[in-house]
Every structure is written in structure tokens, then in C-alpha cells.
Design an enzyme around this catalytic site. Structure first.
Site, PDB file in Angstrom:
ATOM      1  N   LEU A 125     -53.285 -18.680 -40.383  1.00  0.00           N
ATOM      2  CA  LEU A 125     -54.107 -17.483 -40.310  1.00  0.00           C
ATOM      3  C   LEU A 125     -53.538 -16.411 -41.249  1.00  0.00           C
ATOM      4  CD1 LEU A 125     -56.195 -15.657 -38.754  1.00  0.00           C
ATOM      5  CD2 LEU A 125     -54.439 -15.308 -37.043  1.00  0.00           C
ATOM      6  N   GLY A 131     -52.043  -9.740 -42.146  1.00  0.00           N
ATOM      7  CA  GLY A 131     -51.056 -10.018 -41.096  1.00  0.00           C
ATOM      8  C   GLY A 131     -51.611  -9.547 -39.777  1.00  0.00           C
ATOM      9  N   GLU A 366     -47.246 -14.125 -33.604  1.00  0.00           N
ATOM     10  CA  GLU A 366     -48.468 -14.167 -32.765  1.00  0.00           C
ATOM     11  C   GLU A 366     -48.852 -12.778 -32.269  1.00  0.00           C
ATOM     12  OE1 GLU A 366     -49.248 -17.602 -30.294  1.00  0.00           O
ATOM     13  OE2 GLU A 366     -47.759 -18.755 -31.405  1.00  0.00           O
TER      14      GLU A 366
HETATM   15  C1  LIG Z   1     -41.117 -17.216 -38.102  1.00  0.00           C
HETATM   16  C2  LIG Z   1     -42.564 -16.905 -38.175  1.00  0.00           C
HETATM   17  C3  LIG Z   1     -43.508 -17.881 -37.893  1.00  0.00           C
HETATM   18  C4  LIG Z   1     -44.877 -17.603 -38.012  1.00  0.00           C
HETATM   19  N1  LIG Z   1     -45.792 -18.619 -37.808  1.00  0.00           N
HETATM   20  C5  LIG Z   1     -47.103 -18.376 -38.075  1.00  0.00           C
HETATM   21  C6  LIG Z   1     -48.070 -19.439 -37.999  1.00  0.00           C
HETATM   22  O1  LIG Z   1     -47.758 -20.579 -37.634  1.00  0.00           O
HETATM   23  N2  LIG Z   1     -49.359 -19.171 -38.341  1.00  0.00           N
HETATM   24  C7  LIG Z   1     -49.757 -17.929 -38.744  1.00  0.00           C
HETATM   25  O2  LIG Z   1     -50.933 -17.755 -39.059  1.00  0.00           O
HETATM   26  N3  LIG Z   1     -48.877 -16.901 -38.808  1.00  0.00           N
HETATM   27  C8  LIG Z   1     -47.567 -17.096 -38.486  1.00  0.00           C
HETATM   28  N4  LIG Z   1     -46.658 -16.066 -38.558  1.00  0.00           N
HETATM   29  C9  LIG Z   1     -47.124 -14.739 -38.980  1.00  0.00           C
HETATM   30  C10 LIG Z   1     -47.091 -13.667 -37.906  1.00  0.00           C
HETATM   31  O3  LIG Z   1     -48.108 -13.869 -36.975  1.00  0.00           O
HETATM   32  C11 LIG Z   1     -47.185 -12.307 -38.634  1.00  0.00           C
HETATM   33  O4  LIG Z   1     -45.945 -12.108 -39.280  1.00  0.00           O
HETATM   34  C12 LIG Z   1     -47.491 -11.147 -37.698  1.00  0.00           C
HETATM   35  O5  LIG Z   1     -48.786 -11.254 -37.166  1.00  0.00           O
HETATM   36  C13 LIG Z   1     -47.338  -9.796 -38.395  1.00  0.00           C
HETATM   37  O6  LIG Z   1     -47.991  -9.764 -39.615  1.00  0.00           O
HETATM   38  P1  LIG Z   1     -47.199  -9.231 -40.928  1.00  0.00           P
HETATM   39  O7  LIG Z   1     -45.920  -9.985 -40.979  1.00  0.00           O
HETATM   40  O8  LIG Z   1     -48.095  -9.299 -42.095  1.00  0.00           O
HETATM   41  O9  LIG Z   1     -46.857  -7.720 -40.602  1.00  0.00           O
HETATM   42  P2  LIG Z   1     -47.812  -6.446 -40.867  1.00  0.00           P
HETATM   43  O10 LIG Z   1     -49.139  -6.673 -40.271  1.00  0.00           O
HETATM   44  O11 LIG Z   1     -47.728  -6.068 -42.304  1.00  0.00           O
HETATM   45  O12 LIG Z   1     -47.074  -5.335 -39.997  1.00  0.00           O
HETATM   46  C14 LIG Z   1     -45.963  -4.580 -40.471  1.00  0.00           C
HETATM   47  C15 LIG Z   1     -45.661  -3.533 -39.396  1.00  0.00           C
HETATM   48  O13 LIG Z   1     -46.777  -2.621 -39.285  1.00  0.00           O
HETATM   49  C16 LIG Z   1     -47.236  -2.608 -37.948  1.00  0.00           C
HETATM   50  N5  LIG Z   1     -48.687  -2.406 -37.943  1.00  0.00           N
HETATM   51  C17 LIG Z   1     -49.640  -3.084 -38.636  1.00  0.00           C
HETATM   52  N6  LIG Z   1     -50.844  -2.608 -38.355  1.00  0.00           N
HETATM   53  C18 LIG Z   1     -50.681  -1.603 -37.458  1.00  0.00           C
HETATM   54  C19 LIG Z   1     -51.559  -0.695 -36.781  1.00  0.00           C
HETATM   55  N7  LIG Z   1     -52.897  -0.745 -36.944  1.00  0.00           N
HETATM   56  N8  LIG Z   1     -51.029   0.206 -35.944  1.00  0.00           N
HETATM   57  C20 LIG Z   1     -49.684   0.266 -35.750  1.00  0.00           C
HETATM   58  N9  LIG Z   1     -48.799  -0.549 -36.359  1.00  0.00           N
HETATM   59  C21 LIG Z   1     -49.301  -1.471 -37.212  1.00  0.00           C
HETATM   60  C22 LIG Z   1     -46.846  -3.955 -37.363  1.00  0.00           C
HETATM   61  O14 LIG Z   1     -46.799  -3.926 -35.951  1.00  0.00           O
HETATM   62  C23 LIG Z   1     -45.467  -4.140 -37.996  1.00  0.00           C
HETATM   63  O15 LIG Z   1     -44.503  -3.416 -37.294  1.00  0.00           O
HETATM   64  C24 LIG Z   1     -45.298 -16.308 -38.394  1.00  0.00           C
HETATM   65  C25 LIG Z   1     -44.345 -15.311 -38.630  1.00  0.00           C
HETATM   66  C26 LIG Z   1     -43.005 -15.592 -38.535  1.00  0.00           C
HETATM   67  C27 LIG Z   1     -42.012 -14.492 -38.825  1.00  0.00           C
END
Ligand SMILES: Cc1cc2nc3c(=O)[nH]c(=O)nc-3n(C[C@H](O)[C@H](O)[C@H](O)COP(=O)(O)OP(=O)(O)OC[C@H]3O[C@@H](n4cnc5c(N)ncnc54)[C@H](O)[C@@H]3O)c2cc1C
Length: 382
Positions: A125, A131, A366
């Protein structure tokens, strides 16, 4: 209200607890050091039926209920969270979409080998620009001459590149809806599909033995029928998948928090200062008592969310609450476990330093803690 686990739930808990104690814990430090994917352990878990717990036997599963699956995740994660997340991502994110939204033919073809533990599957996803804002998907799929032509990339995808992995289900933009929003569809991409490029594993702070990779799609082509459910249902499908996945991640956090308490308690009873075990000091006792209390509460929260899910009742709010509270409980537990170990807690030879490094991701994967609070606030009418 009856909080007693039934015989099957107890049997699954005891099997997983013994497996974690005998097969996982003894090699957890080595797995963390080498980062090698634990094939032997995962294959044994497949043989025990642990990779298909919540699916019916007719699809290769064990026919257990959803709470049993979550309890199994807790116990396996108490042994090691790299193994716990491998099991969770495979079951909640990889296999469940086939069970919930796949055609009968797709269930036979894809779900059967996953639920019986012969293969793993991933769910893609997240993208570099999508993210927390999961609707921001940019990967596109265009239907031409009876095939989907996919272009784009995915980030951080668990289980995508192991030797046991058979493929990934990805979200892709397949058009525009009448309300102007993106039309998102879930597309099945088997491993050796031309144009599907699996990147090298990321180097991570924790969950080191789990497999996490970037994926690229360069005119990757799959047959028109290899989508889940109907075209355009992708967004609704993955929101449902993530809601249930959050309950399992809460269970994973409880398992890790419990491991922190196990280690801290046993160390506190052995370590002597000022002529007596440090467990005799009230300051240490209060830390242990707080950990135990919060862990019990987090466990009850995921039990309740799982129960609502099993009753077919709304559970999104409770799943987010359980995931939020359990992951933050685990972080506090890891922190206090290191504190109780003093300087030894900072040394790699004690498991608590590994727990402290690994726990952070529970507040991110997640759905971050901020996203969970957004979901809960939405239920408050904000
Ligand atoms: C080890 C690992 C395994 C993973 N496995 C999978 C997988 O199998 N499949 C998959 O699809 N994904 C996977 N992920 C992705 C994971 O779901 C995302 O990293 C997570 O959803 C956050 O997205 P991002 O890293 O882009 O952070 P961002 O969305 O860029 O967020 C950065 C910061 O901003 C904050 N933020 C963002 N929007 C808002 C808002 N509107 N209001 C307040 N705060 C906000 C967030 O909470 C965070 O603190 C994995 C991640 C990791 C680290």
C-alpha cells in the site's frame, strides 16, 4: 461477561508459548545480529498451521477464530517480534484479502498455499508519497488488450522478497470516480511477473530478521481478472484490512511488552545492590506493577476489539484504541525494562536492548499513533 478463554484458544496459546520459548527465543539474538530471515522457524510454523490460523480448513487454514489468531501473535511476538510481524503481515495483510475479497478460483489458487504455510504473501500500500495519506497512491494500472499495465513503486513492504514469497497484492489507481476521487483497485502480482522488480532489503533499527523491501513496477503486466473483488473497491478493501490488522499489531505489542516485563522481573529478582535484590526496592516494584497493569489493560483492549470483529459488529474505533494503547504501553515497558537493567540494559547481550530498538516501529507500522488518534477523534465526531 465472561473473560475465560475456551479450550481451543488455550491450546493455541500454550502451543505458541512453548514454540516461542523453545524455538524462537534461543535464536532471537542471532537473528537480530545477522538479519537473516528465519526460514526454519517460519517453515515449522507453517507445519503447525500457524500461518493460516483464521482461515477455514477448506482453504488450507486451521479454522481457528480471530481471537485465537491474535493470541498466537502475542505469544510468538513474546519470543521475537521479527517472527511476529512476519506471521502478522503474511496473515492479516497477505492472505486475508484473498479470503475476504477473492473469487472462489483465487481462493483455491492463492489462499490455499498461503494458509497451509507453503508460501508467504505481501501487501503493498505504502509509497514514497502515500504513507499516512494512503489514498495518495500514485502507482497506476492501465487496462489494455485484456491486461493491466502497472507503473509505479511501493515502499517498506514486509515479506515481499523472501524465498517463500509467492507475490504481492498492490493498490493502484485505475481511473477516476464520478466524484473526482481516484479509483483504486487491488491488483494481484505474482513474484516472477515481468516488470515486477523487488529491491534490496532495507537496513532497519529493529525487526531485523523480517523482510522489508522497496518494490518497482515497470510496465508490469497481469491478466485483467487478477484483481480483488470489483474494480474500484480497493480503498474500501484496504481500510477494512488495516482495521483488523491493527488488532493483531496490538497483540504483537502486548507480546513484546510482556517479554519486557518477563526479563525485567527476573533480572530484578537476581540483581543485588545495597545487600538485597533490587526487586525489594519500592521504586523498582512500582515500575514492575505499572508495567503489569498496563499490559493487562492493553490485552483486554485487543481481546475486546477481536471479540467485536468476531461478532460482526463495528470495531474500527476499538481496533485503533487497542493498537495505540498497546504500542505505547510496549514502548514504556521497553524503556522501564532497560532502566531496571541499569548499564547492563544498554549492552547487546541482554534482550531488553533489542526490545528497546524494536519497539519504536509498533507506533508507526499499519498506521502511526497520530493516525490512530485521528480515527478515534473521527468517531468522537471531530
Ligand atoms: C518495518 C516496516 C514495515 C512495513 N510494512 C509495510 C507493508 O507490509 N505494507 C505497506 O503497505 N506498508 C508497510 N509499512 C509502511 C507503514 O505503514 C508506514 O510507514 C506508515 O503508515 C507511515 O507512513 P510514512 O512512513 O510515509 O509516514 P508519514 O505518513 O510521512 O508520516 C510522518 C509523520 O507525520 C505524521 N502525520 C502524517 N499525516 C498526519 C496528519 N494528518 N496529522 C498528524 N500527523 C500526521 C505521522 O503520524 C508521522 O509521525 C511498513 C513500515 C515499516 C517501518
Amino acid at each position: 461477561m465472561d473473560f475465560t478463554l475456551n479450550e481451543e484458544q488455550l491450546a493455541i496459546r500454550d502451543t505458541c508459548r512453548a514454540f516461542a520459548e523453545q524455538e524462537i527465543k534461543p535464536v532471537a539474538e542471532e537473528m537480530d545480529r545477522t538479519g537473516d530471515f528465519p526460514y526454519t522457524i517460519i517453515r515449522k510454523m507453517g507445519e503447525l498451521g500457524l500461518l493460516g490460523l483464521p482461515f477455514p480448513e477448506e482453504y488450507g487454514g486451521a479454522g481457528a477464530d480471530f481471537l485465537s489468531y491474535c493470541i498466537a501473535i502475542e505469544e510468538i511476538s513474546r519470543g521475537d517480534t521479527s517472527v511476529g510481524i512476519t506471521m502478522e503481515a503474511h496473515t492479516s495483510l497477505g492472505a486475508t484479502p484473498f479470503y475476504l475479497f477473492g473469487s472462489e478460483e483465487q481462493k483455491q489458487r492463492f489462499l490455499n498455499p498461503l494458509a497451509s504455510g507453503q508460501q508467504l504473501w505481501a501487501f503493498g500500500l505504502t509509497e514514497s508519497e502515500a504513507g499516512s495519506d494512503s489514498g495518495g497512491t500514485q502507482t497506476r494500472a492501465v487496462l489494455r488488450n485484456g491486461s493491466w499495465h502497472i507503473n509505479g513503486s511501493k515502499s517498506f513492504i514486509t515479506n515481499a522478497g523472501t524465498d517463500m514469497t509467492a507475490g504481492v497484492t498492490i493498490t493502484a489507481v485505475t481511473g477516476q470516480r464520478s466524484d473526482g476521487h481516484k479509483e483504486i483497485t487491488n491488483i494481484i502480482v505474482p513474484k516472477h511477473t515481468p516488470g515486477y522488480i523487488i529491491g534490496n532489503p532495507y537496513k532497519k533499527m529493529g525487526w531485523k530478521a523480517s523482510d522489508t523491501r522497496p518494490l518497482t513496477f515497470e510496465d508490469c503486466t497481469v491478466p485483467e481478472e487478477d484483481i480483488l473483488g470489483k474494480r474500484g473497491e480497493g480503498f474500501r478493501q484496504f481500510m477494512h484490512i488495516l482495521d483488523a490488522g491493527r488488532i493483531a499489531i496490538a497483540a504483537l505489542s502486548v507480546g513484546l511488552a510482556q517479554a519486557c516485563l518477563d526479563e525485567a522481573l527476573s533480572y530484578a529478582k537476581e540483581r543485588k545492590q545495597f545487600g538485597q535484590p533490587i526487586s525489594k526496592f519500592q521504586a523498582i516494584q512500582f515500575k514492575l506493577a505499572d508495567m503489569d497493569t498496563e499490559i493487562e489493560l492493553a490485552r483486554l483492549m485487543y481481546y475486546k476489539a477481536a471479540w467485536l470483529h468476531m461478532q460482526g459488529r463495528p470495531f474500527s474505533r476499538e481496533a485503533s484504541m487497542a493498537k495505540l494503547f498497546a504500542s505505547e504501553t510496549a514502548k514504556r515497558a521497553a524503556d522501564q525494562a532497560v532502566q531496571i537493567h541499569g548499564g547492563y540494559g544498554f549492552m547487546d547481550e541482554y534482550p531488553v536492548s533489542r526490545y528497546w530498538r524494536s519497539v519504536k516501529v509498533n507506533e508507526i507500522g499499519e498506521g502511526t499513533s497520530e493516525v490512530q488518534r485521528m480515527v478515534i477523534a473521527k468517531h468522537l465526531g471531530c
